[in-house]
Design a protein around this motif. Sequence first.
Motif, PDB file in Angstrom:
ATOM      1  N   VAL A 109       0.865  -1.179   0.000  1.00  0.00           N
ATOM      2  CA  VAL A 109       0.000   0.000   0.000  1.00  0.00           C
ATOM      3  C   VAL A 109       0.901   1.227   0.000  1.00  0.00           C
ATOM      4  N   ALA A 110       0.724   2.084  -1.001  1.00  0.00           N
ATOM      5  CA  ALA A 110       1.534   3.301  -1.105  1.00  0.00           C
ATOM      6  C   ALA A 110       0.617   4.508  -1.176  1.00  0.00           C
ATOM      7  N   THR A 111       0.924   5.510  -0.397  1.00  0.00           N
ATOM      8  CA  THR A 111       0.073   6.707  -0.388  1.00  0.00           C
ATOM      9  C   THR A 111       0.873   7.987  -0.545  1.00  0.00           C
ATOM     10  N   ASP A 112       0.329   8.893  -1.346  1.00  0.00           N
ATOM     11  CA  ASP A 112       0.819  10.255  -1.413  1.00  0.00           C
ATOM     12  C   ASP A 112       0.583  10.919  -0.055  1.00  0.00           C
ATOM     13  N   MET A 113       1.278  12.009   0.194  1.00  0.00           N
ATOM     14  CA  MET A 113       1.163  12.708   1.473  1.00  0.00           C
ATOM     15  C   MET A 113       0.185  13.885   1.422  1.00  0.00           C
ATOM     16  N   ASP A 114       0.657  15.019   0.898  1.00  0.00           N
ATOM     17  CA  ASP A 114      -0.138  16.250   0.937  1.00  0.00           C
ATOM     18  C   ASP A 114      -1.380  16.139   0.059  1.00  0.00           C
ATOM     19  N   GLY A 115      -2.536  16.416   0.664  1.00  0.00           N
ATOM     20  CA  GLY A 115      -3.801  16.323  -0.053  1.00  0.00           C
ATOM     21  C   GLY A 115      -4.370  14.927  -0.109  1.00  0.00           C
ATOM     22  N   THR A 116      -3.647  13.964   0.477  1.00  0.00           N
ATOM     23  CA  THR A 116      -4.101  12.564   0.428  1.00  0.00           C
ATOM     24  C   THR A 116      -4.076  11.948   1.822  1.00  0.00           C
TER      25      THR A 116
END
Length: 264
Positions: free
Chosen positions: A6-13
């Motif tokens: 599982v990979a997630t963006d940071m800002d805004g996410t």
Amino acid sequence: MNIKLVATDMDGTFLDDKGQFDMVRLKQLLLRFKEKGIYFAVASGRGLLSLEKLFEDVRDEIIFIAENGSLVEFHGEDLYEATMSKDFYLSAFEKLKTSPFINTSELLLTGKKGCYVLETVDPAYLAFSAHYNENIQKVARLEDITDEIFKFTTNFSEETVAAGESWVNEHVPGVKAMTTGYKSIDIVLDYVDKGVAIVELAKKLNLEMDQVMTFGDNLNDLHMMQVAGYPIAPENARPEILEVAKEVIGHHAAHSVMTYMEGL
């Protein structure tokens, strides 16, 4: 779903509207992921030093995809990296100086050991950059930098960011400009982005792409969303991201990404 990464963006996410997240919830989530054999990665335009500070309590338990895919690190080991040679970034800088959209007093380079701005840096831009970068140093000339460089970052007005990005892609050979926020762009090597990094990471972990889930909201997340088997977007994402998402969840301000991951 047989999700193993599982990979997630940071800002805004992943981060809320104050740029924060709940560390207690994340620690509990990481314990559950470990039991299920799921890797957790943060994928950001931010530099590695900034991400390591943000996730200091769990830095040994997560994978860092930093600099918009220029660097992948796990357990202190570089799994993948793409740096610019000195000749390359100096040549690129000479081209950037001719752009009608770029102000060199609002330009930052990120490297392995720190970040670099010219001594003529705009104070407001320096203060803005300090929210997303660690160890920012002023230099008289870019030639004085001794670090290995990953990317340039610069700001535009919201009205000119699209035109500025297009200008860079058209006039500066060997680089790729991508929007990271509504008035910021990152300029990386032309074969680099979060999607490329995710593919390389999956290979290292012996995973198929249908075992990968990604979360993103902005154009620098687009390729990462396209290559993953399960791309998920918060409702605040740009239309281009919503279009490729298999599922749209709540607003990032409501910690919707964390809540979704807790349900895996």
